[in-house]
Write a protein that holds these residues in place. Structure first.
Motif, mmCIF file in Angstrom:
data_model
loop_
_atom_site.group_PDB
_atom_site.id
_atom_site.type_symbol
_atom_site.label_atom_id
_atom_site.label_comp_id
_atom_site.label_asym_id
_atom_site.label_seq_id
_atom_site.Cartn_x
_atom_site.Cartn_y
_atom_site.Cartn_z
ATOM 1 N N LYS A 279 0.808 -1.223 0.000
ATOM 2 C CA LYS A 279 0.000 0.000 0.000
ATOM 3 C C LYS A 279 0.840 1.271 0.000
ATOM 4 O O LYS A 279 0.335 2.347 -0.333
ATOM 5 N N SER A 280 2.097 1.196 0.401
ATOM 6 C CA SER A 280 2.932 2.393 0.503
ATOM 7 C C SER A 280 4.353 2.080 0.050
ATOM 8 O O SER A 280 5.067 1.313 0.692
ATOM 9 N N ALA A 281 4.758 2.715 -1.057
ATOM 10 C CA ALA A 281 6.124 2.518 -1.557
ATOM 11 C C ALA A 281 7.147 3.083 -0.574
ATOM 12 O O ALA A 281 8.241 2.525 -0.416
ATOM 13 N N LYS A 282 6.802 4.166 0.098
ATOM 14 C CA LYS A 282 7.701 4.772 1.079
ATOM 15 C C LYS A 282 7.906 3.834 2.263
ATOM 16 O O LYS A 282 9.026 3.684 2.760
ATOM 17 N N PHE A 283 6.839 3.190 2.722
ATOM 18 C CA PHE A 283 6.956 2.211 3.804
ATOM 19 C C PHE A 283 7.855 1.060 3.379
ATOM 20 O O PHE A 283 8.747 0.639 4.129
ATOM 21 N N ALA A 284 7.623 0.537 2.163
ATOM 22 C CA ALA A 284 8.419 -0.588 1.661
ATOM 23 C C ALA A 284 9.890 -0.227 1.574
ATOM 24 O O ALA A 284 10.765 -1.050 1.850
ATOM 25 N N GLU A 285 10.182 1.031 1.208
ATOM 26 C CA GLU A 285 11.568 1.481 1.083
ATOM 27 C C GLU A 285 12.245 1.599 2.442
ATOM 28 O O GLU A 285 13.396 1.192 2.621
ATOM 29 N N LEU A 286 11.520 2.162 3.422
ATOM 30 C CA LEU A 286 12.139 2.486 4.712
ATOM 31 C C LEU A 286 12.157 1.332 5.701
ATOM 32 O O LEU A 286 13.047 1.255 6.557
ATOM 33 N N ILE A 287 11.174 0.416 5.624
ATOM 34 C CA ILE A 287 11.098 -0.641 6.635
ATOM 35 C C ILE A 287 12.310 -1.566 6.554
ATOM 36 O O ILE A 287 12.772 -2.091 7.578
ATOM 37 N N VAL A 288 12.884 -1.754 5.351
ATOM 38 C CA VAL A 288 14.043 -2.638 5.218
ATOM 39 C C VAL A 288 15.303 -2.027 5.813
ATOM 40 O O VAL A 288 16.298 -2.706 6.032
ATOM 41 N N ARG A 289 15.267 -0.708 6.079
ATOM 42 C CA ARG A 289 16.433 -0.050 6.678
ATOM 43 C C ARG A 289 16.474 -0.220 8.184
ATOM 44 O O ARG A 289 17.493 0.026 8.819
ATOM 45 N N GLN A 290 15.337 -0.603 8.760
ATOM 46 C CA GLN A 290 15.302 -0.761 10.218
ATOM 47 C C GLN A 290 16.146 -1.961 10.599
ATOM 48 O O GLN A 290 16.069 -3.016 9.985
ATOM 49 N N SER A 291 16.960 -1.809 11.615
ATOM 50 C CA SER A 291 17.904 -2.859 11.995
ATOM 51 C C SER A 291 17.342 -3.739 13.088
ATOM 52 O O SER A 291 16.420 -3.368 13.803
ATOM 53 N N TRP A 292 17.947 -4.923 13.224
ATOM 54 C CA TRP A 292 17.556 -5.834 14.287
ATOM 55 C C TRP A 292 17.930 -5.243 15.641
ATOM 56 O O TRP A 292 17.319 -5.558 16.652
ATOM 57 N N ASP A 293 18.938 -4.361 15.672
ATOM 58 C CA ASP A 293 19.286 -3.689 16.926
ATOM 59 C C ASP A 293 18.139 -2.813 17.386
ATOM 60 O O ASP A 293 17.808 -2.747 18.565
ATOM 61 N N ASP A 294 17.510 -2.087 16.437
ATOM 62 C CA ASP A 294 16.356 -1.254 16.782
ATOM 63 C C ASP A 294 15.250 -2.111 17.367
ATOM 64 O O ASP A 294 14.630 -1.754 18.368
ATOM 65 N N LEU A 295 14.998 -3.257 16.725
ATOM 66 C CA LEU A 295 13.950 -4.159 17.199
ATOM 67 C C LEU A 295 14.260 -4.655 18.608
ATOM 68 O O LEU A 295 13.401 -4.671 19.482
ATOM 69 N N SER A 296 15.511 -5.038 18.853
ATOM 70 C CA SER A 296 15.900 -5.538 20.175
ATOM 71 C C SER A 296 15.782 -4.456 21.234
ATOM 72 O O SER A 296 15.324 -4.707 22.347
ATOM 73 N N ASN A 297 16.183 -3.222 20.890
ATOM 74 C CA ASN A 297 16.101 -2.123 21.854
ATOM 75 C C ASN A 297 14.656 -1.834 22.230
ATOM 76 O O ASN A 297 14.333 -1.558 23.386
ATOM 77 N N ILE A 298 13.759 -1.893 21.236
ATOM 78 C CA ILE A 298 12.346 -1.659 21.497
ATOM 79 C C ILE A 298 11.802 -2.715 22.448
ATOM 80 O O ILE A 298 11.102 -2.414 23.422
ATOM 81 N N LYS A 299 12.142 -3.985 22.166
ATOM 82 C CA LYS A 299 11.663 -5.080 23.016
ATOM 83 C C LYS A 299 12.181 -4.933 24.445
ATOM 84 O O LYS A 299 11.453 -5.140 25.411
ATOM 85 N N ASN A 300 13.468 -4.563 24.571
ATOM 86 C CA ASN A 300 14.056 -4.418 25.896
ATOM 87 C C ASN A 300 13.374 -3.312 26.689
ATOM 88 O O ASN A 300 13.114 -3.449 27.881
#
Length: 354
Positions: free
Chosen positions: A315-336
């Motif tokens: 639904k969003s080309a901008k979302f598709a472009e930017l979501i792949v830039r998010q790192s697993w470190d960001d995900l881990s920090n959010i969970k922590n």
């Protein structure tokens, strides 16, 4: 591990070039299992771990020269190389090379070298492993040669290699090298089968959304939302109501009977806002808000997708472009952060604090 990595990449959109490992919790768990196996393997099988790869394993890295220190490394121009070498050419087991564009590439020659890089990466191990496997989707072929490329169905490459070892004529040194290579390949192939089985079980266990998985999906994506369209994947994502029933659904009871769990409002940077229905069958875009009725038109306006992130990509080309830039470190920090927040809240029993 090529079969498992290939399965993990199947959810990648064409916009990603088909080479990315999608950003989700199942793949995070997969990468952690691979890290655990590689690091423990080096200790349990030192001989196989020091075998020189058939081809150099290379990937784009977030590590810099300043991350390497001590007598195990020395700087040669813009490169940082290990003092430990391998082979007749005395090739450094690890090389950090700076490209002309200022970006760094990591090159390793052995499993032991991979473990050394992971130890240097520390809390960036997930990102390094992801980048390595995206650049080397069939690691067995890199390690032992194309004859061991991961294939579906009957694979006779190992059997034929065993026949070669049994033939007379090779030197004792060559025979020993082949024996070590065969052991390493068989260990990797067994691990690939184990990983593929656990991955399939994880996929089947999370194929249908529940109130809890929907809450988690929305909360995770919301952490990456904001006004900066060059950084944030969406302007906002939120539920249409804060009210939750006892079963944790947000949809009205008469819609719950039909499988609806909640309704989500999405505000992309590059498209008009739209609404998504989260149901027990998956996620789909509905026909949106009807002012005259002051309610949603619950009818589907698109196909059902089992994954919220993948639906948003369509639904969003901008979302598709930017979501792949998010790192697993960001995900881990959010969970922590969320886990610490939950732990800091006082526990209650029957509405009273313990």
């Amino acid at each position: 591990m090529g079969l498992t990595i290939g399965r993990a990449r199947k959810g990648t959109s064409a916009a990603d070039g088909g080479s990315r490992i999608p950003f989700n919790a199942i793949n995070e768990n997969l990468l952690n299992k691979i890290i655990d196996w590689v690091t423990s393997y080096a200790g349990a099988h030192p001989e196989e771990s020091k075998l020189k790869f058939k081809s150099t394993m290379t990937w784009s890295t977030s590590l810099k020269i300043e991350d390497f220190s001590g007598g195990a490394f020395e700087q040669r121009g813009d490169d940082m190389v290990s003092t430990e070498t391998i082979g007749k050419e005395n090739t450094p087991c690890i090389r950090l090379h700076k490209d002309s564009d200022g970006l760094y590439k990591m090159s390793v020659q052995t499993v032991a070298a991979i473990v050394q890089v992971l130890n240097i990466a520390r809390d960036r191990r997930l990102d390094e492993t992801r980048a390595c496997l995206e650049a080397n989707p069939d690691p067995t072929a890199v390690i032992a040669g194309d004859r061991f490329s991961s294939v579906k169905g009957e694979d006779l490459s190992t059997y034929r290699y065993m026949q070669e070892i049994m033939k007379e004529g090779d030197s004792e040194e060559d025979t020993e090298q082949k024996r070590i290579t065969l052991k390493l390949v068989m260990h990797i192939q067994k691990q690939d089968v184990d990983l593929l089985q656990s991955y399939a079980e994880a996929i089947s266990g999370t194929s249908r959304p529940t109130p809890f998985t929907v809450e988690g999906d929305v909360a995770l994506i919301k952490e990456f939302c904001g006004e900066d369209e060059d950084v944030h994947v969406l302007e906002d994502i939120s539920f249409t109501t804060d009210h939750k029933f006892e079963n944790h659904c947000r949809s009205p009871p008469w819609r719950q009977i039909l499988g609806d769990i909640a309704y989500i409002e999405v505000k992309p940077h590059d498209e008009d806002p739209f609404f998504i229905t989260a149901s027990t069958t998956g996620y789909f875009v509905n026909k949106g808000w009807v002012k005259e009725k002051c309610d949603l038109d619950y009818e589907p306006a698109g196909e059902v997708n089992s994954n919220l992130v993948e639906l948003l990509k369509t639904k969003s080309a901008k979302f598709a472009e930017l979501i792949v830039r998010q790192s697993w470190d960001d995900l881990s920090n959010i969970k922590n952060k969320k886990q610490k927040s939950l732990k800091s809240k006082p526990q209650t029993v029957n509405g009273r604090r313990k």
